[in-house]
Enzyme design. Structure first.
Site, short mmCIF file in Angstrom:
data_model
loop_
_atom_site.label_atom_id
_atom_site.label_comp_id
_atom_site.label_asym_id
_atom_site.label_seq_id
_atom_site.Cartn_x
_atom_site.Cartn_y
_atom_site.Cartn_z
CG MET A 6 -1.94 -1.16 1.18
SD MET A 6 -2.97 -1.05 2.67
CE MET A 6 -3.95 0.34 2.41
CG HIS A 7 0.43 3.67 2.36
ND1 HIS A 7 -0.85 3.82 2.17
CD2 HIS A 7 0.62 2.64 3.17
CE1 HIS A 7 -1.52 3.18 3.51
NE2 HIS A 7 -0.66 2.67 3.91
CG ASP B 292 -0.24 -5.03 1.42
OD1 ASP B 292 -1.12 -4.22 2.16
OD2 ASP B 292 0.93 -4.76 2.00
#
Length: 502
Positions: free
Chosen positions: A81-82, A241
């Site tokens: 993520m991110h 995830d």
């Protein structure tokens, strides 16, 4: 025979898993790629490395499994993520991706609060606080520090979305990963135009947002030639995830909670009632299951505390079996020795980069086993912090499913049950986000009618650990002390950080 392919674009490498419709694993491959740290606190990767590794993993799976690739009915993806992928107008990578673990954006997080008028307004816009790992502060950092690169941006993607683009030629994101960018109104499943306006970021660089189960493209002829996949194989949007890990653990109904003890620690609960924490202590993200959400607390150091202790305190001289044996010889509570697991700061519930680890209450009677067991207990207290926040938000907890490295230790399993004062369930499968992505593919292409069908037919509880009531009482008292320690030391942690910097 029907097959499904899940791909997880992780930080250390890509994992691919091919399963049958009944969940049997046919092939499971992983390929690593480098991590670059050009400066202290920076973490970057080249998205092209992800794509090369993805092609290699798919080719290995196709070759090893010897399946007729026309029987692979769907493909889906999970990813870290991110982390930010910046593309220009020709869809070429502008600079290395800035990862979720990169901490260069502390100043930009402060600026976000200033621009929007404080934490409460930010929570109203996107249901989450501004943290260094998120995508929005990375975009601001680029704007302020690499203006030339910022001006080239025409598309901002997340890792799995970049790989899906390579597979299909189509650009999308989906709600569960989009929710972690700090741009998405997670209640409405739309980009927050109010926030984007306040930050001065053009909405046009953000991809269209779809549900995780939507088919968003198919394998191109060029990719088929490179990988061995069949042209036209449907590709389903996929998930972040943690969302995929939750699907792969059967967290697809209210009342089920996933606790994961990997390098970091995660406590995640699905909810149909998206109530954000106004203090920003935990995350509220969209789930991969349509029209549902999950609350999540994150510890920065969970299993890492245990491996750090093994490597640094015991010079790697004892293996994990011996460490567990020594810890098991010590009574619950480690005779008062208490460990704070904040080796690299903490996210939930403190959001404090200055927090640090601590052994509290050392006396001459403490031996190796006490130091080992207290780490297990301290990490579990930290996980309990998140569990208590989830309860505080009104989520009823019917079952706690534990996965990750900590779940493999019989002693740690019992400590978890005792500190949580709750039965914990161990599962028959633990293949992580790639497995969850394969299940999402199955729902998206209609192999399964629903997430519930996939989870209930494939994911089974193998063992239930029951809490020891005497230990529950002891740990309840020690947990109260554990919480006081951080409160007492918060200002000292900040002073220590300033001392080290100077």
């Amino acid at each position: 025979m029907t097959y499904l392919l899940g791909l997880d674009i992780g930080t250390s490498g890509i994992k691919g898993i091919l399963i049958t419709a009944d969940g049997k694993i046919v092939s499971n491959k992983m390929r690593g790629y480098p991590l670059s740290t050009p400066k202290s606190g920076w973490a970057e990767q080249n998205p092209k490395d992800w794509w090369l590794a993805t092609q290699e993993v798919i080719k290995e799976i196709v070759t090893e499994s010897k399946v007729n690739t026309s029987q692979i009915k769907g493909i889906s993806l999970s990813g870290q993520m991110h982390s930010s992928v910046f593309l220009d107008e020709e869809l070429q990578v502008i600079r290395p991706a800035i990862l979720w673990s990169d901490t260069r954006t502390s100043r930009q997080c402060e600026e976000i609060y200033e621009m929007v008028g404080g934490l409460n307004n930010l929570i109203d816009y996107v249901s989450n606080p501004a943290l260094e790992g998120f995508t929005a502060p990375k975009v601001l950092w680029l704007k302020e520090n690499e203006q030339q690169n910022y001006n080239k941006i025409r598309h901002l993607l997340l890792p799995k979305d970049y790989i899906r683009y390579q597979l299909t030629g189509e650009i999308y994101t989906e709600v569960s990963d989009g929710a972690g960018m700090l741009f998405l109104n997670v209640q409405k499943k739309k980009w927050s135009e109010k926030l984007l306006d306040k930050l001065g970021i053009d909405k046009e660089i953000l991809p269209p947002v779809v549900d995780s189960t939507e088919i968003v493209g198919e394998i191109t002829a060029e990719v088929a030639q490179k990988t061995g996949l069949a042209v036209g194989t449907p590709v389903v949007a996929g998930g972040a995830d943690n969302a995929c890990g939750a699907v792969g653990s059967g967290i697809v109904k209210e009342g089920r909670v996933m606790v994961s003890i990997g390098t970091s620690g995660v406590v995640l609960a699905q909810t149909n009632n998206p109530v954000a924490d106004q203090q920003g202590r935990m995350h509220l993200f969209n789930h991969a299951k349509p029209d549902s959400w999950y609350m999540m607390g994150v510890m920065l150091s969970a299993g890492r505390c245990f491996s750090w202790m093994k490597e640094e305190l015991f010079a790697d001289e004892l293996d994990y079996d011996r460490l567990n044996q020594l810890a098991a010889e010590v009574k619950a509570g480690s005779e008062g020795l208490t460990f704070l697991p904040y080796l690299y700061g903490e996210r939930t519930p403190h959001a404090d980069a200055n927090a640090r680890g601590l052994y509290f209450g050392i006396s001459g009677k403490h031996q190796q086993g006490h130091f080992i067991r207290s780490v297990m207990e301290g990490v579990t207290f930290g996980l309990k912090d998140s569990l208590e926040l989830i309860k505080e938000k009104g989520v009823e907890i019917d079952e706690i499913r534990v996965i990750g490295g900590g779940a493999k230790s019989k002693l740690w399993q019992q400590i978890l049950a005792d500190i949580f004062a709750n039965e914990i369930s161990l599962l028959n499968v633990e293949e992580g986000p790639a497995f969850g992505a394969a299940l999402i593919a199955g729902v998206g292409v209609g192999v399964y009618d629903s997430f519930e069908e996939a989870a209930n037919n494939i994911i089974k509880v193998e063992e239930v650990i029951t809490p020891n009531q005497e230990n529950v009482k002891l740990y309840d008292k020690q947990y109260k002390l554990y919480k006081k320690l951080y409160a007492s030391l918060k200002d000292d942690f900040k002073a220590l950080s300033q001392t080290i910097e100077n």
